[in-house]
Design an enzyme around this catalytic site. Structure first.
Site, PDB file in Angstrom:
ATOM      1  N   LYS A  53       0.837  -1.206   0.000  1.00 26.39           N
ATOM      2  CA  LYS A  53       0.000   0.000   0.000  1.00 26.39           C
ATOM      3  C   LYS A  53       0.873   1.257   0.000  1.00 26.39           C
ATOM      4  O   LYS A  53       0.593   2.233  -0.703  1.00 26.39           O
ATOM      5  CB  LYS A  53      -0.960  -0.033   1.195  1.00 26.39           C
ATOM      6  CG  LYS A  53      -2.056  -1.081   0.989  1.00 26.39           C
ATOM      7  CD  LYS A  53      -2.812  -1.502   2.241  1.00 26.39           C
ATOM      8  CE  LYS A  53      -3.688  -2.710   1.888  1.00 26.39           C
ATOM      9  NZ  LYS A  53      -4.451  -3.261   3.008  1.00 26.39           N
ATOM     10  N   GLN A  97      -4.632  -1.908   9.171  1.00 26.75           N
ATOM     11  CA  GLN A  97      -4.481  -3.221   8.550  1.00 26.75           C
ATOM     12  C   GLN A  97      -5.138  -4.290   9.432  1.00 26.75           C
ATOM     13  O   GLN A  97      -4.911  -4.336  10.638  1.00 26.75           O
ATOM     14  CB  GLN A  97      -2.987  -3.531   8.344  1.00 26.75           C
ATOM     15  CG  GLN A  97      -2.725  -4.828   7.613  1.00 26.75           C
ATOM     16  CD  GLN A  97      -3.285  -4.830   6.174  1.00 26.75           C
ATOM     17  OE1 GLN A  97      -3.168  -3.843   5.451  1.00 26.75           O
ATOM     18  NE2 GLN A  97      -3.909  -5.926   5.786  1.00 26.75           N
ATOM     19  N   ASP A 120     -10.579   3.161   3.473  1.00 19.08           N
ATOM     20  CA  ASP A 120     -10.694   1.709   3.286  1.00 19.08           C
ATOM     21  C   ASP A 120     -12.143   1.260   3.557  1.00 19.08           C
ATOM     22  O   ASP A 120     -12.443   0.066   3.510  1.00 19.08           O
ATOM     23  CB  ASP A 120      -9.722   0.988   4.237  1.00 19.08           C
ATOM     24  CG  ASP A 120      -9.368  -0.417   3.772  1.00 19.08           C
ATOM     25  OD1 ASP A 120      -9.402  -0.664   2.550  1.00 19.08           O
ATOM     26  OD2 ASP A 120      -9.059  -1.267   4.629  1.00 19.08           O
TER      27      ASP A 120
END
Ligand code: NAP
Length: 280
Positions: A53, A97, A120
Site C-alpha cells: 500500500k 491493517q 478503506d
C-alpha cells in the site's frame, strides 16, 4: 469468447490518472497529503500488504506514513493513535491493517476512524451510508469489483447476483453495491442450504469464501459472470474459474482480476479525500 475482467490493466490505467490528480492536490495545498497505515503486530502477510500500500502511494506521488505498533497494544492505545491521525490535517486517509491481534476490539477501532478519512471503507457508518446509496467511502475490494464490472460495461440491472460470503469487508458490502446497481441479490454463507442450486441460478456469481476453488465449475450456468475475490495460498481463488471460463460471459482471472483492484480502490479514495481537503 468470454471477456477477461483484467484488474491489472484497469489498476495501472487508474494509477496514471491519479498521478496527475495528486500533482494538482500538491500544487493547491503546498504539501503532499499522506495515507497513514497502522500495523499492529508483525503478521508477515499484513507486513507485506502494508508495504504494498505504501509503494502504491509512492507510485502516484501520494505520501504515506507507516505507524507500526507492538502486538501488545491495547484497544485504548490504538484508539488514541487513530484520534491523533483523525486530527492531523496532513493525513488524507487512514488504513488500519486487519486482522489486528486478538486482544484488540477491531470493530471499535474501525468505527473510530473519521468518516472523511475512512478510505478503506471499514467504519460501520460508511457501510450504512453506502447501503443507503449515499456518498461514502466504500470497502476497497467491493469497490474494486464494481469498478471492474463497470469498466467492462457488464450489464447489472435486473440480473441475479449470488454472493457467496458475508464478511463485513467483502461479502456484505459487495452485496449492497450490487443491490444499488439494481441486481437481485442472494447472499450465501456457511449455513446456506442447497448452495450449488442457488449458484446455478446466478447471472453473476461472487466468490468471497476463503476456500480454494470452493465453487465448482459445474455449479455455474453458461453465460455467467464470474467474479472471484478469493485469494488463497498458491494464487488460487475461491471459484474454479479455469473450469468454467470458456462457458462464461465474463470472468476475473486469479491473479490479476479482483486482487489489483483492492489497493487501487484504496489509493483512489485517498486521492478523493485529499481533493476534498484541497477544495478540488
Ligand atoms: P471471511 O471473513 O473468512 O468470510 C468468509 C465467508 O465465507 C463467511 O461469510 C462464511 O460464512 C462464508 N463461508 C465459509 N464457508 C462456507 C461454506 N461452506 N459455504 C458457504 N459460505 C461459506 O473471509 P473474507 O475476508 O470475506 O475473504 C474471503 C476471500 O476473499 C478470501 O479468499 C480472501 O483471501 C479474499 N480477499 C481478497 C481480497 C483481495 O484484495 N483480493 C481482499 C479481501 C479478501 P459465515 O459468515 O456463515 O461464517
Amino acid at each position: 469468447m468470454a471477456i477477461e475482467l483484467n484488474g491489472k490493466v484497469l489498476a495501472s490505467k487508474t494509477e496514471e490518472e491519479l498521478r496527475a490528480r495528486v500533482d494538482k492536490i500538491r500544487e493547491k495545498l503546498g504539501y503532499t497529503p499522506v495515507l497513514a497505515t497502522i500495523l499492529v503486530g508483525d503478521n508477515p502477510a499484513s507486513v507485506t500488504y502494508v508495504n504494498m500500500k505504501g509503494r502504491a502511494c509512492e507510485r502516484i506521488g501520494m505520501g504515506s506514513r507507516a505507524i507500526n505498533l507492538p502486538t501488545e497494544t491495547t484497544t485504548e492505545e490504538l484508539l488514541a493513535v487513530i484520534d491523533e491521525l483523525n486530527a492531523d490535517e496532513t493525513v488524507a486517509g487512514i488504513l488500519l491493517q486487519h486482522p489486528v491481534p486478538k486482544g484488540i476490539d477491531e470493530r471499535l477501532a474501525f468505527d473510530r476512524i473519521a468518516l472523511d478519512k475512512d478510505v478503506d471503507g471499514v467504519n460501520s457508518l460508511s457501510f450504512g451510508l453506502m447501503s443507503m446509496g449515499k456518498d461514502a467511502f466504500v470497502s476497497a475490494t467491493p469497490y474494486g469489483i464494481i469498478r471492474l464490472l463497470k469498466e467492462y460495461n457488464i450489464p447489472l440491472a435486473g440480473k441475479n447476483a449470488v454472493v457467496v460470503g458475508r464478511s463485513a469487508i467483502l461479502g456484505k458490502p459487495v452485496s449492497m453495491l450490487l443491490l444499488n446497481e439494481n441486481c437481485t441479490v442472494t447472499i450465501c454463507h456457511s449455513k446456506t442450504e442447497n448452495l450449488p442450486e442457488i449458484v446455478k441460478k446466478a447471472d453473476i456469481v461472487v466468490g468471497a469464501v476463503g476456500k480454494p476453488k470452493f465453487i465448482e465449475a459445474d455449479w455455474l450456468k453458461d453465460g455467467v459472470v464470474i467474479v472471484d475475490a478469493g485469494y488463497n495460498p498458491g494464487n488460487v481463488g475461491d471459484i474454479d474459474v479455469e473450469g468454467a471460463k470458456d462457458r462464461s460471459f465474463a470472468y476475473t482471472p486469479v491473479p490479476g482480476g479482483v486482487g489489483p483492484m483492492t489497493i487501487n480502490s484504496l489509493i483512489l479514495q485517498t486521492v478523493v479525500s485529499a481533493e476534498r481537503k484541497a477544495g478540488l
